[in-house]
Design an enzyme around this catalytic site. Structure first.
Site, mmCIF file in Angstrom:
data_model
loop_
_atom_site.group_PDB
_atom_site.id
_atom_site.type_symbol
_atom_site.label_atom_id
_atom_site.label_comp_id
_atom_site.label_asym_id
_atom_site.label_seq_id
_atom_site.Cartn_x
_atom_site.Cartn_y
_atom_site.Cartn_z
ATOM 1 N N TYR A 116 0.842 -1.184 0.000
ATOM 2 C CA TYR A 116 0.000 0.000 0.000
ATOM 3 C C TYR A 116 0.876 1.233 0.000
ATOM 4 O O TYR A 116 2.039 1.210 0.423
ATOM 5 C CB TYR A 116 -0.965 0.004 1.196
ATOM 6 C CG TYR A 116 -0.497 0.764 2.410
ATOM 7 C CD1 TYR A 116 -0.756 2.128 2.560
ATOM 8 C CD2 TYR A 116 0.185 0.119 3.437
ATOM 9 C CE1 TYR A 116 -0.332 2.819 3.678
ATOM 10 C CE2 TYR A 116 0.603 0.798 4.565
ATOM 11 C CZ TYR A 116 0.348 2.159 4.682
ATOM 12 O OH TYR A 116 0.774 2.846 5.788
ATOM 13 N N PHE A 208 -2.750 1.121 12.936
ATOM 14 C CA PHE A 208 -2.756 -0.198 12.305
ATOM 15 C C PHE A 208 -1.346 -0.623 11.891
ATOM 16 O O PHE A 208 -0.923 -1.751 12.146
ATOM 17 C CB PHE A 208 -3.687 -0.159 11.094
ATOM 18 C CG PHE A 208 -3.673 -1.394 10.246
ATOM 19 C CD1 PHE A 208 -4.514 -2.454 10.531
ATOM 20 C CD2 PHE A 208 -2.824 -1.498 9.147
ATOM 21 C CE1 PHE A 208 -4.515 -3.594 9.740
ATOM 22 C CE2 PHE A 208 -2.808 -2.634 8.354
ATOM 23 C CZ PHE A 208 -3.659 -3.678 8.654
ATOM 24 N N ASP A 209 -0.611 0.272 11.237
ATOM 25 C CA ASP A 209 0.750 -0.045 10.777
ATOM 26 C C ASP A 209 1.652 -0.457 11.929
ATOM 27 O O ASP A 209 2.352 -1.473 11.867
ATOM 28 C CB ASP A 209 1.380 1.164 10.080
ATOM 29 C CG ASP A 209 0.596 1.622 8.879
ATOM 30 O OD1 ASP A 209 -0.616 1.853 9.009
ATOM 31 O OD2 ASP A 209 1.205 1.769 7.800
ATOM 32 N N THR A 210 1.652 0.357 12.975
ATOM 33 C CA THR A 210 2.527 0.102 14.120
ATOM 34 C C THR A 210 2.194 -1.227 14.775
ATOM 35 O O THR A 210 3.079 -2.036 15.072
ATOM 36 C CB THR A 210 2.400 1.235 15.150
ATOM 37 O OG1 THR A 210 2.746 2.476 14.538
ATOM 38 C CG2 THR A 210 3.313 0.986 16.341
#
Length: 437
Positions: A116, A208-210
């Site tokens: 993404y 979310f990424d972390t």
């Protein structure tokens, strides 16, 4: 935390063959662009990305626009692009959240490599192939772009630079994260990893990424970092204060879950032998070398902790009571540390039983050390504090050897004797993933 993931180990990482995937009709790479009210920037972004991939990417690809409940003309723009370009599709979600959009699209994608990027294309597209190449080759499980690597070239204001570095410092100090840039909007993951990992990720927004990276790192998955050239978007709509507050709440939630062992990270284990560190050494029982190193490190720290407690307790009580109290406290901490670090046991299952067995091992150590103190008292009457410590150190060394043998053969036998084909596997039965929220 959701834990409805399959129990069997992940498959070995294989190099993806372009021809084989193309024949099946699925692309190798699916690049997701999560958007919310981006009617102005969406079309230039997709056209530029599509042109770049068509010219430079040697595998089949797809671009997926994930619309997070936009209220402007973004859905119409996405639909028009999907109709005009055969390798572009649009996906509409009725709820906001970048994490929710990525989890939904990634969970339904048929591409073996999922990526993404942000719609502003702040990251130079020349980094896209280096980002996904380690995943295609089977070298890594996840890949992230890093704006904080030494060779990265970044153009942005001092305020955002300070916030980014402060946030990553918080992650390193609180969650022991080793990756350098959690929030760069430029990431990729192998599909089989995403199928196991994403149901464990609770956040649906910017954290979310972390959360995904922290869980992947704690599970022992390989994260590849790519230095990127990055230019800040002055029109970014991210609310810094609100995002930072939610991120700190997420750090606390994930840290607490990891501390109590609430996450079944063993479900993300690779097959035994996929990691070169798992290869057997000639003449050495499997896993023994690493367990000895871990046990020695934990034992050294436990001994220092024990001696500090003994010296503290000795200020108010006699040597036997001080020894028993210090040994009891340090034994509980030692068993917990060895359970997680030396023998790789995660989760709460069997923790009470193993602590009880650890207390039996503690009783044996208590008998050795208390017997040594009693023998010293009988021999010299009133020994000095330094002599007591010397005798205790010698007795603890003997108890340590016995403790390791008992831990390996009795307290944690499954981990010590697991076969290559079943290491880290609790159940060979495959279950379907739960519905994406």
């Amino acid at each position: 935390m959701r834990t409805d993931t399959p129990w069997s180990t992940l498959p070995a990482r294989d190099h993806l063959l372009a021809g084989a995937v193309d024949a099946a009709g699925a692309p190798v790479l699916d690049v997701v662009i999560p958007v919310y009210n981006e009617e102005k920037d969406l079309e230039p972004c997709v056209l530029r990305l599509h042109d770049h991939l068509a010219r430079t990417f040697p595998y089949a690809f797809r671009i997926t626009v994930a619309d997070n409940a936009s209220t402007d003309r973004t859905p119409q723009v996405a639909a028009r692009l999907a109709a005009a370009l055969p390798r572009v599709r649009s996906y509409r979600l009725e709820e906001k959240g970048r994490g929710r959009a990525l989890r939904t699209v990634w969970s339904h994608s048929d591409a073996p490599v999922l990526a993404y990027m942000d719609v502003d294309l702040s990251t130079d597209l020349n980094a896209l192939l280096p980002l996904v190449a380690p995943l295609i080759s089977g070298h890594s499980d996840l890949a992230i772009g890093s704006r904080l690597a030494r060779s990265s070239r970044v153009v942005r204001g001092s305020k955002r630079e300070f916030i980014s570095r402060a946030y990553n410092l918080i992650l390193r100090s609180s969650l022991a994260a080793r990756f350098s840039d959690a929030q760069c909007g430029f990431k990729a993951i192998r599909r089989e990893v995403a199928q196991r990992l994403l149901p464990m990720v609770e956040d649906t927004g910017w954290f979310f990424d972390t959360e995904m990276l922290v869980l992947a790192e704690r599970a022992g998955l390989r994260i590849h970092e790519v230095p990127v050239d990055w230019v800040d978007d002055p029109d970014s709509t991210v609310h810094i204060v609100r995002t930072a507050t939610e991120d700190l709440k997420g750090v606390w939630r994930v840290g607490r879950a990891l501390a109590v062992g609430a996450l079944p990270l063993d479900r993300l284990a690779r097959p035994f032998g996929d990691d070169p560190r798992d290869r057997a050494l000639s003449g050495v029982p499997r896993g023994l070398a690493r367990q000895l190193v871990g046990f020695c490190v934990v034992g050294t720290l436990s001994t220092l902790f024990y001696l500090a407690l003994y010296s503290l307790f000795r200020l108010g009580v006699g040597p036997q009571i001080a020894n028993g109290g210090a040994l009891l406290v340090s034994a509980v901490a030692n068993t917990a540390a060895n359970r997680r670090l030396t023998f790789g046991v995660r989760g709460r299952g069997g923790a009470v039983r193993q602590q009880a067995q650890g207390l039996v091992v503690f009783a044996i150590g208590l008998a050795l050390t208390s017997g040594s103190l009693a023998a010293l008292g009988a021999a010299s009457g009133s020994p000095s504090h330094g002599t007591e410590l010397a005798v205790l150190i010698a007795a603890n060394l003997a108890a340590t050897v016995l403790r390791f043998l008992l831990f390996r053969a009795w307290v944690f036998p499954e981990r010590a004797a697991a076969a290559p084909a079943s290491a880290g596997r609790a159940d060979d039965t495959h279950h379907e993933l739960g519905n994406v929220r």
